[in-house]
Design a protein around this motif. Structure first.
Motif, PDB file in Angstrom:
ATOM      1  N   UNK A  12      -3.640  -4.097   3.913  1.00  0.00           N
ATOM      2  CA  UNK A  12      -4.490  -3.237   4.725  1.00  0.00           C
ATOM      3  C   UNK A  12      -4.825  -2.017   3.889  1.00  0.00           C
ATOM      4  N   UNK A  48       6.351  -6.433  -3.286  1.00  0.00           N
ATOM      5  CA  UNK A  48       5.572  -5.210  -3.448  1.00  0.00           C
ATOM      6  C   UNK A  48       4.389  -5.365  -4.391  1.00  0.00           C
TER       7      UNK A  48
ATOM      8  N   UNK B  14       6.912  -2.048   7.588  1.00  0.00           N
ATOM      9  CA  UNK B  14       6.642  -1.009   8.562  1.00  0.00           C
ATOM     10  C   UNK B  14       5.132  -1.006   8.668  1.00  0.00           C
ATOM     11  N   UNK B  15       4.616  -0.412   9.701  1.00  0.00           N
ATOM     12  CA  UNK B  15       3.180  -0.488   9.891  1.00  0.00           C
ATOM     13  C   UNK B  15       2.534   0.732   9.268  1.00  0.00           C
ATOM     14  N   UNK B  17       1.321   2.989   5.423  1.00  0.00           N
ATOM     15  CA  UNK B  17       1.269   3.174   4.002  1.00  0.00           C
ATOM     16  C   UNK B  17       2.006   4.460   3.638  1.00  0.00           C
ATOM     17  N   UNK B  39      -2.113   8.462   3.133  1.00  0.00           N
ATOM     18  CA  UNK B  39      -3.458   8.164   3.625  1.00  0.00           C
ATOM     19  C   UNK B  39      -3.935   9.262   4.556  1.00  0.00           C
ATOM     20  N   UNK B  63      -5.287   2.488  15.373  1.00  0.00           N
ATOM     21  CA  UNK B  63      -4.076   1.703  15.252  1.00  0.00           C
ATOM     22  C   UNK B  63      -4.212   0.388  15.988  1.00  0.00           C
ATOM     23  N   UNK B 446       0.094   4.115  10.020  1.00  0.00           N
ATOM     24  CA  UNK B 446      -1.317   3.996  10.294  1.00  0.00           C
ATOM     25  C   UNK B 446      -1.734   4.994  11.350  1.00  0.00           C
ATOM     26  N   UNK B 451      -4.559   5.836  10.844  1.00  0.00           N
ATOM     27  CA  UNK B 451      -4.928   4.485  10.373  1.00  0.00           C
ATOM     28  C   UNK B 451      -3.701   3.771   9.824  1.00  0.00           C
ATOM     29  N   UNK B 452      -3.639   2.453   9.875  1.00  0.00           N
ATOM     30  CA  UNK B 452      -2.477   1.710   9.332  1.00  0.00           C
ATOM     31  C   UNK B 452      -2.821   1.052   8.001  1.00  0.00           C
ATOM     32  N   UNK B 453      -1.841   0.847   7.169  1.00  0.00           N
ATOM     33  CA  UNK B 453      -2.059   0.148   5.907  1.00  0.00           C
ATOM     34  C   UNK B 453      -0.783  -0.576   5.536  1.00  0.00           C
ATOM     35  N   UNK B 454      -0.716  -1.135   4.367  1.00  0.00           N
ATOM     36  CA  UNK B 454       0.507  -1.825   3.975  1.00  0.00           C
ATOM     37  C   UNK B 454       1.389  -0.895   3.154  1.00  0.00           C
ATOM     38  N   UNK B 455       2.627  -1.219   3.105  1.00  0.00           N
ATOM     39  CA  UNK B 455       3.545  -0.396   2.321  1.00  0.00           C
ATOM     40  C   UNK B 455       4.370  -1.215   1.348  1.00  0.00           C
ATOM     41  N   UNK B 456       3.838  -1.606   0.222  1.00  0.00           N
ATOM     42  CA  UNK B 456       4.689  -2.210  -0.806  1.00  0.00           C
ATOM     43  C   UNK B 456       5.663  -1.162  -1.401  1.00  0.00           C
TER      44      UNK B 456
END
Ligand code: SF4
Lengths: 180, 482
Positions: A12, A48, B14-15, B17, B39, B63, B446, B451-456
């Motif tokens: 995302x 990751x 987690x939802x 970034x 973000x 969200x 997010x 806003x939501x994003x990914x969290x590597x």
């Protein structure tokens, strides 16, 4: 059906995660789906960095330089890249900020906000820099398929994956095509 | 003394970034942990000039995990702008039904899809195992139960709003449409199974917690005040009510505080290294005023829960874990107590003929300010809007749940790092544990950045001036490289 599972990565960018949630709205079908695919980098796994993948599903447009970097990595590693949802395709709601400058947006939140103390605009080496405009992903990389909708329905995700597995064009019939 | 910085980027399951920096001094002590929210969306600005009745539709797109909470918080605000102080009973019940369904599905998502791999396989299990796919393979009964609870909530949302995600339901002073008996029937048939599944899950979390009680209770232990909405009798309240704050000893600090005056209760501090602000109780100041919200906060703060099974579960929780309970991993247990409450409350509403009534619309005299406060799955959510004579938004302020837990998450990470940092070197174990700590709060980053994003995740060791000393990264094949 080939024995090898398709590798699928998802991310995302400037999105709301609703597209990811719509993917999960396939409910029990996920049990069958994981026989076809294997997740690589995705918010659902702890991986990751992305490896070689068959499909990359991108939710959200680009709002900062880190988004651009992640997108480029996805393009490099994914055979097929899919723009998922209104934000990836058009910028979506986050692109509403394009009517203003980044500075105006930051000032409103951090300087003029209700009940803000120690007002200052965050700036730190850990924070990626914001792009002047929120832009769709196809402005930066080649996109193979577009899944419209806000969000696209779960059935559309399943269809894309099955089409890639069968090496054919996806058939996104009308109920799978949303324009909201 | 010079400080060393470790960075975890991005954090997964987690939802949202974000990344984490640990600042470590020469003695190897963790002096600070910083969860950076990287973000920024600019919602407060870009919503200006839009017509106010658009708010519930636009704002839910901040969200996709708790869109209904944003939709309804905005709806409560625009009711006020439309001059409606009291919704019709059917409209109110439809909104409550929709919101219980939202909290139910979101809690199920968090527990089963994101957190259960840690709890079921252990916090140091191999990375390939720590995801929902492995849960489906090895604990299919548990996984399917989770999928079905979430599905049930999503289907109710769809029945009311037309879509599972980003539907249209609330209008100023009204709801779009009532439910028909035909639509309600399948839910009436399914709800007892869902209640039973939630009961089993509460029991499961209790067992998992008590099996390894020392670890669970000690892990990232911090103490703080707690905030949540309560009803007139102090009962747990998710849609309406007033604010209650208890201190770390459980004493009531503030009670029945009107939501419309939230700005007299809390303010937000800005720190240069994160886009997420730091809310605090004005009476306690920026240093000591931070508090926690969310399931643990609500279960700690309320006097009772007004559905029988959840109330029993709450009492058992207090008996076993103390009141208030502070350990961050106890969020998981309380999250499932709330899921049980939602399922019970959904049943009562489904049986109520009002949800089939078309008496939905109320109207009033237009106002220029609307403040909607709701308990989103992750905690108290504040929406505040001002409009001009042309019905255009002139000002907006959002304080989302995750933001209220900002300082708590930083402190919990610092505590975990203090407990588990192995000298000066970064270990994969620490990287896992820091993520487990963050995940307990179910942060919706997010939402927090709107806003939501990914969290590597990447862990970096840096000097105070920012020079990179060491880096750990998890690769797609599961290996960890420097
Ligand atoms: S397209 Fe819609 S659901 Fe998908 S990320 Fe954008 S706002 Fe969210």
């Amino acid at each position: 059906m080939s024995a090898r599972k398709l590798k699928v990565a998802t991310c995302s960018l400037a999105g709301c995660f609703g597209c990811h949630m719509s993917f999960l709205d396939m409910d029990e079908q996920i049990v069958d789906l994981i026989e076809l695919i294997e997740f690589d980098r995705s918010p659902l796994t702890d991986i990751k960095t992305i490896g070689a993948c068959d499909i990359g599903l991108i939710e959200g447009g680009l709002c900062n330089d880190e988004n651009v970097h992640v997108l480029q990595q996805f393009r490099q590693h994914c055979r097929i890249l899919v723009a998922v949802g209104a934000c990836a395709i058009n910028g979506g709601v986050p692109a509403l900020r394009n009517r203003f400058t980044v500075q105006e947006c930051l000032e409103e939140s951090y300087l003029h906000g209700v009940g803000v103390v120690e007002a200052q605009i965050p700036a730190d080496p850990e924070l990626p820099s914001l792009l002047p405009q929120v832009i769709p992903i196809q402005n930066v990389v080649k996109v193979d398929f577009f899944l419209p909708g806000c969000p696209p329905p779960a059935t559309a995700f399943v269809e894309i994956i099955q089409a890639v597995r069968d090496n054919r064009e996806p058939r996104l019939d009308y109920p799978m095509r949303r324009f909201d | 003394m010079s400080e060393t910085r470790y960075v975890i980027d991005p954090v997964t399951r987690v939802e949202g970034h974000g990344k984490v920096t640990l600042l470590v001094n020469d003695a190897g002590e963790v002096t600070q942990a910083r969860l950076h929210i990287v973000e920024f969306r600019g919602f407060e600005k870009f919503i200006q000039g839009r017509p106010y009745w658009e708010l519930p539709l636009v704002v839910q797109r901040l969200c996709g995990i708790c869109p209904v909470s944003h939709h309804l918080a905005a709806a409560k605000a625009i009711d006020q702008i439309a001059g409606v102080t009291q919704l019709s009973a059917p409209a109110l019940k439809l909104r409550r039904l929709m919101h219980f369904a939202q909290v139910l599905q979101s809690h199920a998502l968090h527990f089963f899809h994101l957190a259960s791999p840690d709890l079921l396989f252990g916090f140091q299990s191999p990375e390939q195992q720590r995801n929902i796919v492995a849960v489906i393979r090895q604990h299919p009964d548990i996984a399917i139960q989770g999928v079905r609870i979430r599905k049930f909530g999503q289907q109710i949302i769809e029945a009311i709003s037309g879509k599972r995600i980003h539907g249209i339901a609330a209008l100023p002073g009204s709801m779009n449409a009532a439910l028909t008996l035909e639509k309600i029937q399948p839910f009436l048939q399914g709800i007892d199974t869902i209640i039973a599944s939630c009961e089993r899950t509460v029991a499961l979390v209790q067992t998992l917690t008590e099996q390894d009680a020392d670890f669970h209770l000690d892990f990232g232990y911090i103490e703080s005040p707690f905030m949540g909405l309560v009803g007139p009798q102090g009962e747990l309240e998710l849609y309406d009510g007033n604010l209650r704050v208890i201190d770390s000893q459980g004493q009531i600090l503030v009670d029945q505080f009107p939501c419309a005056r939230y700005f007299d209760l809390i303010q937000e501090q800005v720190k240069p290294w994160s886009y997420m602000k730091f809310p605090f109780l004005i009476q306690r100041g920026t240093e000591n005023g931070w508090y926690r919200v969310g399931p643990l906060a609500r279960v700690n703060a309320c006097t009772r829960i007004d559905t029988p099974k959840a109330e029993q579960a709450r009492q058992a929780f207090r008996q076993h874990m103390g009141a208030p309970a502070h350990s961050p991993l106890l969020f998981h247990w309380t999250r499932m107590i709330e899921a049980l409450h939602c399922a019970e409350a959904i049943k009562l509403l489904l049986e109520d003929p009002d949800i089939q009534s078309n008496d939905l619309q109320r109207s009033g005299v237009k106002q220029h300010t609307g403040i909607g406060v709701i308990e989103a799955p992750r905690g108290t959510l504040f929406h505040h809007y001002e409009i001009d004579d042309e019905d255009r938004v002139t000002r907006a302020n959002l304080i989302v749940s995750t933001t209220s837990n900002n300082q708590a998450m930083n402190d919990t990470i610092r505590k975990v790092a203090t407990q588990h940092l192995d000298g000066h070197s970064l270990t994969p174990e620490l990287l896992n544990l820091v993520e487990v700590a963050i995940r307990a709060y179910d942060p919706c980053l997010s939402c927090a950045t709107h806003a939501v994003g990914t969290m590597p995740l990447q862990l970096q060791l840096q000097t105070e001036s920012g020079a990179l000393l060491q880096q750990l990264q998890r690769n797609s094949d599961g290996t960890i490289t420097a």
